[in-house]
Design a protein around this motif. Structure first.
Motif, PDB file in Angstrom:
ATOM      1  N   ARG A 190       0.974  -1.211   0.098  1.00 29.95           N
ATOM      2  CA  ARG A 190       0.005   0.214   0.191  1.00 29.95           C
ATOM      3  C   ARG A 190       0.945   1.387   0.031  1.00 29.95           C
ATOM      4  O   ARG A 190       0.315   2.284  -0.554  1.00 29.95           O
ATOM      5  N   HIS A 200       4.085   2.800   9.663  1.00 32.13           N
ATOM      6  CA  HIS A 200       4.660   3.110   8.455  1.00 32.13           C
ATOM      7  C   HIS A 200       4.655   2.190   7.378  1.00 32.13           C
ATOM      8  O   HIS A 200       4.925   1.104   7.395  1.00 32.13           O
ATOM      9  N   PHE A 203       5.353   1.762   4.010  1.00 29.69           N
ATOM     10  CA  PHE A 203       6.386   1.971   2.821  1.00 29.69           C
ATOM     11  C   PHE A 203       6.885   0.355   2.293  1.00 29.69           C
ATOM     12  O   PHE A 203       6.577  -0.743   3.009  1.00 29.69           O
ATOM     13  N   LEU A 262      17.514  -7.864  16.437  1.00 27.70           N
ATOM     14  CA  LEU A 262      17.020  -9.100  16.005  1.00 27.70           C
ATOM     15  C   LEU A 262      17.312 -10.142  16.955  1.00 27.70           C
ATOM     16  O   LEU A 262      17.987 -11.155  16.702  1.00 27.70           O
ATOM     17  N   ALA A 303      -0.624   0.355  -3.630  1.00 27.73           N
ATOM     18  CA  ALA A 303      -1.403  -0.653  -4.148  1.00 27.73           C
ATOM     19  C   ALA A 303      -2.165  -1.216  -2.793  1.00 27.73           C
ATOM     20  O   ALA A 303      -1.581  -2.159  -2.265  1.00 27.73           O
ATOM     21  N   CYS A 330       0.215  -7.764   6.294  1.00 29.40           N
ATOM     22  CA  CYS A 330      -0.091  -6.618   6.489  1.00 29.40           C
ATOM     23  C   CYS A 330       0.350  -6.058   7.735  1.00 29.40           C
ATOM     24  O   CYS A 330       0.016  -4.689   7.702  1.00 29.40           O
ATOM     25  N   GLY A 331       0.722  -6.833   8.788  1.00 31.49           N
ATOM     26  CA  GLY A 331       0.994  -6.349   9.929  1.00 31.49           C
ATOM     27  C   GLY A 331      -0.376  -6.586  10.723  1.00 31.49           C
ATOM     28  O   GLY A 331      -1.419  -6.772  10.290  1.00 31.49           O
ATOM     29  N   TYR A 388       8.679   5.996  21.398  1.00 29.15           N
ATOM     30  CA  TYR A 388       7.661   5.860  20.420  1.00 29.15           C
ATOM     31  C   TYR A 388       6.437   6.231  20.219  1.00 29.15           C
ATOM     32  O   TYR A 388       5.615   5.856  19.770  1.00 29.15           O
TER      33      TYR A 388
HETATM   34  C1  LIG Z   1      10.110   2.476  15.398  1.00 29.02           C
HETATM   35  C2  LIG Z   1      10.087   1.138  15.369  1.00 29.02           C
HETATM   36  C3  LIG Z   1      11.023   0.196  16.042  1.00 29.02           C
HETATM   37  C4  LIG Z   1      11.087  -0.979  15.959  1.00 29.02           C
HETATM   38  N1  LIG Z   1      12.429  -1.482  16.505  1.00 29.02           N
HETATM   39  C5  LIG Z   1      12.422  -3.026  16.372  1.00 29.02           C
HETATM   40  C6  LIG Z   1      13.491  -3.701  16.764  1.00 29.02           C
HETATM   41  O1  LIG Z   1      14.592  -3.134  17.217  1.00 29.02           O
HETATM   42  N2  LIG Z   1      13.734  -5.317  16.729  1.00 29.02           N
HETATM   43  C7  LIG Z   1      12.282  -5.891  16.311  1.00 29.02           C
HETATM   44  O2  LIG Z   1      12.297  -7.103  16.077  1.00 29.02           O
HETATM   45  N3  LIG Z   1      11.223  -5.148  15.987  1.00 29.02           N
HETATM   46  C8  LIG Z   1      11.343  -3.656  16.002  1.00 29.02           C
HETATM   47  N4  LIG Z   1      10.036  -3.102  15.625  1.00 29.02           N
HETATM   48  C9  LIG Z   1       8.812  -3.888  15.140  1.00 29.02           C
HETATM   49  C10 LIG Z   1       9.154  -4.511  13.738  1.00 29.02           C
HETATM   50  O3  LIG Z   1       9.403  -3.611  12.769  1.00 29.02           O
HETATM   51  C11 LIG Z   1       7.792  -5.414  13.365  1.00 29.02           C
HETATM   52  O4  LIG Z   1       7.755  -6.201  14.354  1.00 29.02           O
HETATM   53  C12 LIG Z   1       7.786  -5.900  12.034  1.00 29.02           C
HETATM   54  O5  LIG Z   1       8.163  -5.074  11.137  1.00 29.02           O
HETATM   55  C13 LIG Z   1       6.272  -6.677  11.723  1.00 29.02           C
HETATM   56  O6  LIG Z   1       6.478  -7.314  10.567  1.00 29.02           O
HETATM   57  P1  LIG Z   1       5.108  -7.453  10.019  1.00 29.02           P
HETATM   58  O7  LIG Z   1       5.530  -8.397   8.580  1.00 29.02           O
HETATM   59  O8  LIG Z   1       4.261  -7.950  10.813  1.00 29.02           O
HETATM   60  O9  LIG Z   1       4.293  -5.939   9.445  1.00 29.02           O
HETATM   61  P2  LIG Z   1       5.243  -4.770   8.679  1.00 29.02           P
HETATM   62  O10 LIG Z   1       6.909  -4.969   8.651  1.00 29.02           O
HETATM   63  O11 LIG Z   1       4.524  -3.581   9.368  1.00 29.02           O
HETATM   64  O12 LIG Z   1       4.564  -4.942   7.270  1.00 29.02           O
HETATM   65  C14 LIG Z   1       3.352  -4.755   6.713  1.00 29.02           C
HETATM   66  C15 LIG Z   1       3.452  -4.111   5.382  1.00 29.02           C
HETATM   67  O13 LIG Z   1       1.948  -4.344   4.851  1.00 29.02           O
HETATM   68  C16 LIG Z   1       1.412  -2.990   4.318  1.00 29.02           C
HETATM   69  N5  LIG Z   1       0.113  -3.165   4.345  1.00 29.02           N
HETATM   70  C17 LIG Z   1      -0.643  -2.949   5.250  1.00 29.02           C
HETATM   71  N6  LIG Z   1      -2.152  -3.057   4.984  1.00 29.02           N
HETATM   72  C18 LIG Z   1      -2.026  -3.232   3.451  1.00 29.02           C
HETATM   73  C19 LIG Z   1      -2.967  -3.451   2.589  1.00 29.02           C
HETATM   74  N7  LIG Z   1      -4.219  -3.404   2.754  1.00 29.02           N
HETATM   75  N8  LIG Z   1      -2.529  -3.657   1.030  1.00 29.02           N
HETATM   76  C20 LIG Z   1      -1.417  -3.719   0.698  1.00 29.02           C
HETATM   77  N9  LIG Z   1      -0.170  -3.742   1.894  1.00 29.02           N
HETATM   78  C21 LIG Z   1      -0.573  -3.352   3.023  1.00 29.02           C
HETATM   79  C22 LIG Z   1       2.188  -2.023   5.170  1.00 29.02           C
HETATM   80  O14 LIG Z   1       2.410  -0.833   4.392  1.00 29.02           O
HETATM   81  C23 LIG Z   1       3.598  -2.611   5.446  1.00 29.02           C
HETATM   82  O15 LIG Z   1       4.512  -2.141   4.361  1.00 29.02           O
HETATM   83  C24 LIG Z   1      10.148  -1.800  15.568  1.00 29.02           C
HETATM   84  C25 LIG Z   1       9.070  -0.981  14.957  1.00 29.02           C
HETATM   85  C26 LIG Z   1       8.924   0.183  14.941  1.00 29.02           C
HETATM   86  C27 LIG Z   1       7.783   0.961  14.233  1.00 29.02           C
END
Ligand SMILES: Cc1cc2nc3c(=O)[nH]c(=O)nc-3n(C[C@H](O)[C@H](O)[C@H](O)COP(=O)(O)OP(=O)(O)OC[C@H]3O[C@@H](n4cnc5c(N)ncnc54)[C@H](O)[C@@H]3O)c2cc1C
Ligand code: SF4
Length: 516
Positions: A34, A75, A77, A89, A230, A267-268, A440
């Motif tokens: 997205r 975020h 991106f 990690l 998207a 998507c998180g 944060y």
């Molecule tokens: C400031 C910060 C510091 C952090 N520090 C750490 C750390 O030091 N160590 C650690 O282990 N974790 C850390 N985290 C957490 C870590 O980044 C997350 O646990 C991890 O990125 C989660 O992965 P994910 O795949 O679940 O989601 P995300 O990485 O958030 O990915 C989800 C993706 O889906 C996309 N998306 C959402 N909805 C849609 C849709 N409807 N259609 C298309 N795309 C969509 C989003 O844009 C995003 O790109 C931190 C997070 C933040 C914000």
């Protein structure tokens, strides 16, 4: 309608990692994200731009359980939250995969053991170039390989802290860091070891994030296509509701549709639940894959406290995230329940305080913000929050996320803070000036600090109490998978990203076998 072997929705820790793993198979893969590419620009490293102006926080409005609007710390991106993450990690502890009794109740067992995930932790550490040292942390789970890169050295003030902790009988260790630092050959090091890492995007692409080490390597394969900007708005199924047939995408203000043999959602935690709930149909009236009413439930995000200790001497450390302490992870002599993990957070700077609550300065009135920042040593304390069915993501009438959350394990969090305060009081700090900080969490509503969001679609053996089976395939559908942090049945007390990456690789192997 264009058709793909695999469609992956979301390109963060879960989706980006999976894309790279599947790419060499030659299967036709579509990545839908997205967000856009995060721009490479001087503001990447500007404290004002990042911490005061919230330049990279995506405009989104969620609501808490009382209907109050807030802006979540999300975020959107390519690379997802990993673009801004601290890249600490960690592996979960072996015991985190079993049932653990906490002060407030039970942290449930995972449907797989640590040993089943271990090879994938090793692979994830390799893919994300983790730097660390085995054998220092007494709670460390067994590993089949050394870290692929040596530990990042402590700068002098943190080395002194480590020595002081050791002298006091503790077991500090070199924290596992995902930065591409080559200390043996600085002229060739991608990482320049700066102070703008934790919470910032890396301007020189030296952070081990899912864009740089997931999506970009995947796109080197001609069979992988990425569409940015998207947003997937729903997943459509066949008439019986037994398989996803296509995904509906909003892009450039118009609707597009793509068919996939396998559809993987990443998507998180909050947005994955949202997408499934938005995809309700006659066959799935409560939301896709939600016959158990578990989609959206058991949201977790850690009981975290950012703590700033004022050292008597100045702390000129640039990259501070090199030390961890797990001595209280499973409890302490006088507290039988798990307390959690202690680690360093990015070095605070005066501008960050201005972006936060000014309240802190009242606790140290004789200190200017600049002086506070110069003397600050910054800790991040994480206590496990327990999955509760009432802590959940639902949608309002307009399809917005409603996040209802009541804190669990508050006593353990309080006890962990008390222990850290007591230790630091005996070291060379100013004990009276140990103050909380919300690095944060600039918003007054605590649920906005959703960096570690997890749960909402947990995997398990029993379809009545879980959304996904052991392969992270929806119990109710033949071709729908989830690989982000939403699958976590419990969150442990260490950072979640490496576990999401490792599990994504595990599910990736399952998919490769399925498609062979
Ligand atoms: C400031 C910060 C510091 C952090 N520090 C750490 C750390 O030091 N160590 C650690 O282990 N974790 C850390 N985290 C957490 C870590 O980044 C997350 O646990 C991890 O990125 C989660 O992965 P994910 O795949 O679940 O989601 P995300 O990485 O958030 O990915 C989800 C993706 O889906 C996309 N998306 C959402 N909805 C849609 C849709 N409807 N259609 C298309 N795309 C969509 C989003 O844009 C995003 O790109 C931190 C997070 C933040 C914000
Ligand atoms: S410390 Fe290294 S990885 Fe982190 S932002 Fe600076 S250059 Fe990038």
């Amino acid at each position: 309608m264009e058709s793909y072997d695999v469609i992956i929705v979301g390109t963060g820790a879960g989706g980006g990692t999976l894309a790279r793993h599947l790419a060499p198979s030659g299967k036709k893969i579509l990545l839908l994200e997205r967000g856009s590419w995060l721009p490479r620009e001087p503001e990447n490293w500007s404290t004002d731009a990042v911490f005061v102006d919230n330049r990279y926080v995506s405009p989104d409005t969620w609501y808490d359980g009382d209907g109050r609007a807030f802006q979540p710390g999300v975020h959107y991106f390519v690379g997802g939250a990993t673009k801004l993450y601290g890249a600490a990690l960690y592996r979960l502890r072996k015991e985190d995969f079993g049932e653990l009794r906490h002060h407030d109740g039970i942290s449930p067992a995972w449907p797989i053991s640590y040993d089943e995930l271990e090879p994938y932790y090793t692979l994830a550490e390799e893919r994300y170039q983790v730097h660390g040292a085995r054998g220092e942390d007494p709670t460390e789970p067994p590993a089949s390989a050394p870290y692929p890169h040596p530990a990042v050295s402590h700068e002098p003030r943190i080395q002194q802290l480590s020595d002081d902790l050791e002298a006091a009988g503790h077991h500090p260790f070199h924290a596992p860091c995902g930065i591409m630092l080559d200390e043996s050959s600085p002229p060739y090091s991608t990482c320049v070891r700066c102070s703008q890492c934790d919470g910032f995007p890396c301007l020189v692409h030296a952070k081990s994030d899912a864009e740089v080490l997931g999506v970009r390597p995947a796109l080197e394969h001609a069979n992988v296509t990425l569409l940015t900007d998207a947003t997937v708005t729903s997943l459509a199924t066949n008439g019986g509701g037994t398989a996803v047939t296509h995904v509906v995408v909003e892009r450039d203000g118009s609707e597009e549709q793509y068919a996939g043999d396998v559809v993987v959602v990443a998507c998180g935690a909050a947005n994955t639940a949202k997408l499934l709930l938005l995809s309700a149909s006659d066959a799935h009236p409560n939301g896709l894959a939600n016959g158990s009413d578990q989609v959206g439930r058991n949201y977790m995000f850690h009981d975290s406290t950012a703590v700033l200790a004022l050292s008597r001497e100045e702390n000129v450390t640039a990259y501070q995230k090199t030390l961890g302490l797990n001595d209280f992870y499973f409890g302490s002599d006088d507290f039988e329940f798990p307390l959690g993990n202690v680690q360093m957070v990015g070095k605070s700077q005066a501008a960050m305080f201005r972006g936060e609550r000014p309240r802190e300065t009242r606790l140290a009135p004789e200190w200017t913000l600049e002086r506070m920042a110069r003397h600050a040593i910054d800790f991040w304390l994480s206590t496990e929050d327990l999955p509760s069915p009432e802590n959940r993501v639902t949608l309002d009438r307009d399809g917005n996320i409603v996040l209802t959350y009541a804190e669990t394990n508050a006593e353990a969090k309080k006890q962990l803070y008390a222990r850290v305060k007591s230790i630091l009081g005996k070291l060379d700090m100013n004990p009276d000036h140990l103050i909380h900080r919300f690095a944060y969490m600039k918003n007054d509503i605590p649920v906005a600090g959703c960096a570690h969001q997890a749960g909402t679609c947990r995997f398990g053996a029993d379809p009545a109490s879980s959304v996904l089976d052991v392969s992270c395939k929806a119990h109710e559908l033949d071709n729908l998978y989830v690989v982000d942090t939403s699958v976590f049945p419990s969150i442990g007390a260490v950072n979640p990203a490496l576990t999401a990456m490792a599990n994504s690789l595990r599910v990736g192997d399952h998919l490769l076998a399925r498609m062979a």
